[in-house]
Design a protein around this motif. Sequence first.
Motif, PDB file in Angstrom:
ATOM      1  N   GLY A   1       0.825  -1.298  -0.203  1.00 39.55           N
ATOM      2  CA  GLY A   1       0.002   0.148  -0.009  1.00 39.55           C
ATOM      3  C   GLY A   1       0.929   1.356  -0.119  1.00 39.55           C
ATOM      4  N   ALA A   2       1.829   1.289   0.671  1.00 40.00           N
ATOM      5  CA  ALA A   2       2.852   2.263   0.828  1.00 40.00           C
ATOM      6  C   ALA A   2       3.352   2.578  -0.585  1.00 40.00           C
ATOM      7  CB  ALA A   2       4.005   2.210   1.890  1.00 40.00           C
ATOM      8  N   MET A   3       3.821   1.779  -1.314  1.00 38.93           N
ATOM      9  CA  MET A   3       4.526   1.767  -2.631  1.00 38.93           C
ATOM     10  C   MET A   3       3.374   2.225  -3.666  1.00 38.93           C
ATOM     11  SD  MET A   3       6.880  -1.412  -3.498  1.00 38.93           S
ATOM     12  CE  MET A   3       5.926  -2.769  -2.915  1.00 38.93           C
ATOM     13  N   THR A   4       2.263   1.671  -3.566  1.00 38.82           N
ATOM     14  CA  THR A   4       0.964   2.268  -4.472  1.00 38.82           C
ATOM     15  C   THR A   4       0.808   3.704  -4.277  1.00 38.82           C
ATOM     16  OG1 THR A   4       0.107  -0.006  -4.409  1.00 38.82           O
ATOM     17  CG2 THR A   4      -1.183   1.818  -5.044  1.00 38.82           C
ATOM     18  N   PHE A   5       0.856   4.100  -2.771  1.00 41.79           N
ATOM     19  CA  PHE A   5       0.316   5.429  -2.710  1.00 41.79           C
ATOM     20  C   PHE A   5       1.306   6.379  -3.091  1.00 41.79           C
ATOM     21  CE2 PHE A   5      -0.485   9.132   0.019  1.00 41.79           C
ATOM     22  CZ  PHE A   5      -1.629   9.328   0.303  1.00 41.79           C
ATOM     23  N   ILE A   6       2.654   6.245  -2.866  1.00 42.28           N
ATOM     24  CA  ILE A   6       3.774   7.190  -3.169  1.00 42.28           C
ATOM     25  C   ILE A   6       3.720   7.251  -4.673  1.00 42.28           C
ATOM     26  CG2 ILE A   6       6.136   7.662  -3.392  1.00 42.28           C
ATOM     27  CD1 ILE A   6       6.231   6.722  -0.503  1.00 42.28           C
TER      28      ILE A   6
ATOM     29  N   ILE B   1       5.980 -11.772 -13.349  1.00 42.15           N
ATOM     30  CA  ILE B   1       7.179 -10.866 -13.156  1.00 42.15           C
ATOM     31  C   ILE B   1       7.266 -10.162 -11.978  1.00 42.15           C
ATOM     32  CG2 ILE B   1       7.970  -8.725 -14.406  1.00 42.15           C
ATOM     33  CD1 ILE B   1       6.437  -9.478 -16.834  1.00 42.15           C
ATOM     34  N   GLY B   2       6.313  -9.809 -11.343  1.00 43.45           N
ATOM     35  CA  GLY B   2       6.409  -9.162  -9.987  1.00 43.45           C
ATOM     36  C   GLY B   2       6.754  -9.919  -8.881  1.00 43.45           C
ATOM     37  N   MET B   3       6.430 -11.364  -8.862  1.00 44.11           N
ATOM     38  CA  MET B   3       6.909 -12.242  -8.078  1.00 44.11           C
ATOM     39  C   MET B   3       8.314 -12.517  -8.002  1.00 44.11           C
ATOM     40  SD  MET B   3       3.949 -15.074  -7.515  1.00 44.11           S
ATOM     41  CE  MET B   3       4.742 -15.804  -6.127  1.00 44.11           C
TER      42      MET B   3
ATOM     43  N   MET C   1      12.884  -0.250  -6.918  1.00 42.42           N
ATOM     44  CA  MET C   1      11.677  -1.363  -6.747  1.00 42.42           C
ATOM     45  C   MET C   1      10.140  -0.427  -6.334  1.00 42.42           C
ATOM     46  SD  MET C   1      12.406  -4.138  -7.825  1.00 42.42           S
ATOM     47  CE  MET C   1      13.601  -5.573  -8.149  1.00 42.42           C
ATOM     48  N   PRO C   2      10.458   0.582  -5.577  1.00 44.98           N
ATOM     49  CA  PRO C   2       9.153   0.999  -5.002  1.00 44.98           C
ATOM     50  C   PRO C   2       8.391   1.999  -6.239  1.00 44.98           C
ATOM     51  CG  PRO C   2      10.833   1.522  -3.305  1.00 44.98           C
ATOM     52  CD  PRO C   2      11.472   0.827  -4.484  1.00 44.98           C
ATOM     53  N   SER C   3       9.200   2.296  -7.209  1.00 43.54           N
ATOM     54  CA  SER C   3       8.667   2.921  -8.503  1.00 43.54           C
ATOM     55  C   SER C   3       8.078   1.962  -9.393  1.00 43.54           C
ATOM     56  CB  SER C   3       9.510   4.074  -8.960  1.00 43.54           C
ATOM     57  OG  SER C   3      11.000   3.597  -9.280  1.00 43.54           O
ATOM     58  N   LEU C   4       8.983   0.890  -9.462  1.00 45.59           N
ATOM     59  CA  LEU C   4       8.686  -0.231 -10.657  1.00 45.59           C
ATOM     60  C   LEU C   4       7.663  -1.175 -10.423  1.00 45.59           C
ATOM     61  CD1 LEU C   4       9.656  -1.769 -13.254  1.00 45.59           C
ATOM     62  CD2 LEU C   4      11.361  -3.110 -11.957  1.00 45.59           C
ATOM     63  N   LEU C   5       7.581  -1.717  -9.139  1.00 44.66           N
ATOM     64  CA  LEU C   5       6.452  -2.755  -8.835  1.00 44.66           C
ATOM     65  C   LEU C   5       5.036  -2.136  -9.035  1.00 44.66           C
ATOM     66  CD1 LEU C   5       8.199  -4.209  -5.649  1.00 44.66           C
ATOM     67  CD2 LEU C   5       7.807  -5.347  -8.130  1.00 44.66           C
ATOM     68  N   PRO C   6       4.825  -0.918  -8.415  1.00 48.41           N
ATOM     69  CA  PRO C   6       3.497  -0.405  -8.804  1.00 48.41           C
ATOM     70  C   PRO C   6       3.206  -0.356 -10.375  1.00 48.41           C
ATOM     71  CG  PRO C   6       4.402   0.821  -7.189  1.00 48.41           C
ATOM     72  CD  PRO C   6       5.641  -0.010  -7.587  1.00 48.41           C
ATOM     73  N   ALA C   7       3.968  -0.037 -10.939  1.00 45.11           N
ATOM     74  CA  ALA C   7       3.755   0.351 -12.433  1.00 45.11           C
ATOM     75  C   ALA C   7       3.505  -0.947 -13.348  1.00 45.11           C
ATOM     76  CB  ALA C   7       5.210   1.110 -13.047  1.00 45.11           C
TER      77      ALA C   7
ATOM     78  N   LEU D   1      -0.376  -5.873  -6.503  1.00 44.47           N
ATOM     79  CA  LEU D   1       0.773  -5.728  -5.879  1.00 44.47           C
ATOM     80  C   LEU D   1       1.037  -6.324  -4.422  1.00 44.47           C
ATOM     81  CD1 LEU D   1       3.471  -4.687  -5.954  1.00 44.47           C
ATOM     82  CD2 LEU D   1       2.617  -2.511  -5.162  1.00 44.47           C
ATOM     83  N   ALA D   2      -0.147  -6.261  -3.565  1.00 47.99           N
ATOM     84  CA  ALA D   2      -0.155  -7.022  -2.284  1.00 47.99           C
ATOM     85  C   ALA D   2       0.153  -8.461  -2.225  1.00 47.99           C
ATOM     86  CB  ALA D   2      -1.434  -6.754  -1.437  1.00 47.99           C
ATOM     87  N   ILE D   3      -0.554  -8.940  -3.467  1.00 49.84           N
ATOM     88  CA  ILE D   3      -0.705 -10.528  -3.778  1.00 49.84           C
ATOM     89  C   ILE D   3       0.644 -10.771  -3.986  1.00 49.84           C
ATOM     90  CG2 ILE D   3      -1.537 -12.448  -4.886  1.00 49.84           C
ATOM     91  CD1 ILE D   3      -4.329 -10.883  -4.897  1.00 49.84           C
ATOM     92  N   THR D   4       1.328 -10.077  -5.104  1.00 48.91           N
ATOM     93  CA  THR D   4       2.473 -10.501  -5.597  1.00 48.91           C
ATOM     94  C   THR D   4       3.615 -10.468  -4.631  1.00 48.91           C
ATOM     95  OG1 THR D   4       1.848  -9.603  -7.940  1.00 48.91           O
ATOM     96  CG2 THR D   4       4.310  -9.652  -7.314  1.00 48.91           C
ATOM     97  N   TYR D   5       3.516  -9.250  -4.058  1.00 52.55           N
ATOM     98  CA  TYR D   5       4.632  -8.929  -2.913  1.00 52.55           C
ATOM     99  C   TYR D   5       4.812  -9.834  -1.798  1.00 52.55           C
ATOM    100  CZ  TYR D   5       8.255  -6.170  -0.725  1.00 52.55           C
ATOM    101  OH  TYR D   5       9.485  -5.752   0.223  1.00 52.55           O
ATOM    102  N   ASN D   6       3.534 -10.065  -1.216  1.00 49.56           N
ATOM    103  CA  ASN D   6       3.499 -10.931   0.110  1.00 49.56           C
ATOM    104  C   ASN D   6       3.669 -12.351   0.016  1.00 49.56           C
ATOM    105  OD1 ASN D   6       2.916  -8.856   2.236  1.00 49.56           O
ATOM    106  ND2 ASN D   6       1.410  -8.265   0.760  1.00 49.56           N
ATOM    107  N   VAL D   7       3.031 -12.940  -1.382  1.00 48.21           N
ATOM    108  CA  VAL D   7       3.284 -14.465  -1.447  1.00 48.21           C
ATOM    109  C   VAL D   7       5.063 -14.611  -1.861  1.00 48.21           C
ATOM    110  CG1 VAL D   7       2.848 -16.155  -3.397  1.00 48.21           C
ATOM    111  CG2 VAL D   7       0.994 -14.654  -2.554  1.00 48.21           C
ATOM    112  N   SER D   8       5.384 -13.539  -2.758  1.00 50.26           N
ATOM    113  CA  SER D   8       6.898 -14.039  -2.733  1.00 50.26           C
ATOM    114  C   SER D   8       7.603 -13.514  -1.655  1.00 50.26           C
ATOM    115  CB  SER D   8       7.308 -13.089  -4.043  1.00 50.26           C
ATOM    116  OG  SER D   8       8.772 -13.392  -4.499  1.00 50.26           O
ATOM    117  N   ALA D   9       7.435 -12.389  -0.928  1.00 48.10           N
ATOM    118  CA  ALA D   9       8.234 -12.377   0.461  1.00 48.10           C
ATOM    119  C   ALA D   9       7.933 -13.348   1.387  1.00 48.10           C
ATOM    120  CB  ALA D   9       7.656 -11.006   0.822  1.00 48.10           C
ATOM    121  N   SER D  10       6.969 -13.916   1.295  1.00 49.72           N
ATOM    122  CA  SER D  10       6.443 -14.858   2.248  1.00 49.72           C
ATOM    123  C   SER D  10       7.464 -16.203   2.105  1.00 49.72           C
ATOM    124  CB  SER D  10       5.278 -15.347   2.297  1.00 49.72           C
ATOM    125  OG  SER D  10       4.352 -14.351   2.948  1.00 49.72           O
TER     126      SER D  10
END
Length: 475
Positions: free
Chosen positions: A138-143, A246-248, A355-361, A372-381
């Motif tokens: 959410g922070a990445m998306t917001f910025i 790609i995001g994962m 990454m904070p500018s690339l991933l939301p794009a 983005l939340a699904i991508t980021y958290n599944v891969s991060a987990s």
Amino acid sequence: MRKQDITVVDTRSARKAVVATALGNAMEWFDFGIYSYLAVTIGKVFFPAMSGPVQLVYTFATFSVAFIVRPFGGLFFGRLGDRLGRKKILTVTLLMMSLATLSIGLIPSYASIGATASVLLLLARLVQGFSTGGEYSGAMTFIAESTPDKKRGFLSSGLEVGTLAGYIAGSGLVTLLTYLLGESGMIAWGWRIPFFVAAPIGLVGLYLRNHLEETPAFEAMEQSKESRKSAPLKEMLSVHWRALAIGMVLVFFYNVVDYMVLSYMPSHLTAVLGYGETKGLLLILIVMFIMIPIVLAMGFFSDRVGNKRIIQGGLIGLLVLSLPAFLWIGSGNNGLVFAGLLCLAVFLACFQGTMPSLLPALFFTDVRYGALAITYNVSASLFGGTTPLVMAWLINLTDNRLVPAYFLVGTSIIGLAVVTMYVTETSGRALRGSAPAVEEKKEIPDILEEPEEAMWWYEEQVQLEEAGSHPESDR
């Protein structure tokens, strides 16, 4: 495309969004940081029956278990963020994180209540993991949605400055307390102090976030359609699968390097290499201070040469220098240890600044937060949060201190192949699903002269609509 469709971003509002979001992120990573730096101490407090590397494995298992619920938190908060707005959800996730962090400092030790202490620690970590699932994406998306296109890389890199600031505050506090109280004092009660400190930091971040405005991209999307329903999860996964995949991979190598350097390394220096706790923490602290201007520089240059090139440079650097860096770290020479840590940190900064500018794009506006939340958290987990545990386990299994270097080399090969072949350059261009965002009105005439370049994502949108999706356009 019409003149009024182009968003003119107020620079002061954009900077305010960066500061408020980064402060909340700093609080989140302050918590993750202190847990990493206190890993040896926490192991003695909550897992006294174990010893040495085995105790460290149990401690990092508790650290990693929070990542099990991160995808569920990401799915829950991400979907809400696409329906209700970014600002509201970010306020909720920060509040949950603050309360969970405070609760860890209140848990009695194993010596007081036995195994119940370990269970309570686990429950607090699960709450943290659930809230974090919606926080960082959410922070990445917001910025990304609050900044002008030509400065998205630089301003978004401020989010990772918040990450480093949180880690620095956490490591600095733990280092100071360890020096003042000693090992016995830290085990007895000193380890609780950092968790108590995190609560007021969260309240400050909460205040700032409550005074933010919703992102221009989300507001424009809301105005473009009177009644909007978010895409069903099944449809999102089936239609946007390429961007999700790609995001994962991007999150995979980014998180492996991030958690390797900032979360695992303090314990590696202490438990594996035998450095004094204060000495190891001080080295990491100095490296992170140096990283802050490097991260901002990477974000700045990504707006000029492209975030894709910066990331490729970082991956090539890791591919070539990971093994020498870990040899230096294991040499016992203070200068070489510092050089090895700094080498890894510079390449990590290549990712933190971009990454904070690339991933939301990667995603269209109406699915950005959730996807983005699904991508980021599944891969991060799966890969990021488990990195400290996997490294501790593999070193204990093989008795080879260079396992982390080999792991980084393999990770870099995969990352370099995917970035080179599948990532589209998005620096300086409009976000998918949005009209351009500019800093000054005088930029608008040039954009209107090249509408096809301004709406570069339009053909992709048509293809997705034909596949059954309906990404929102702000045209």
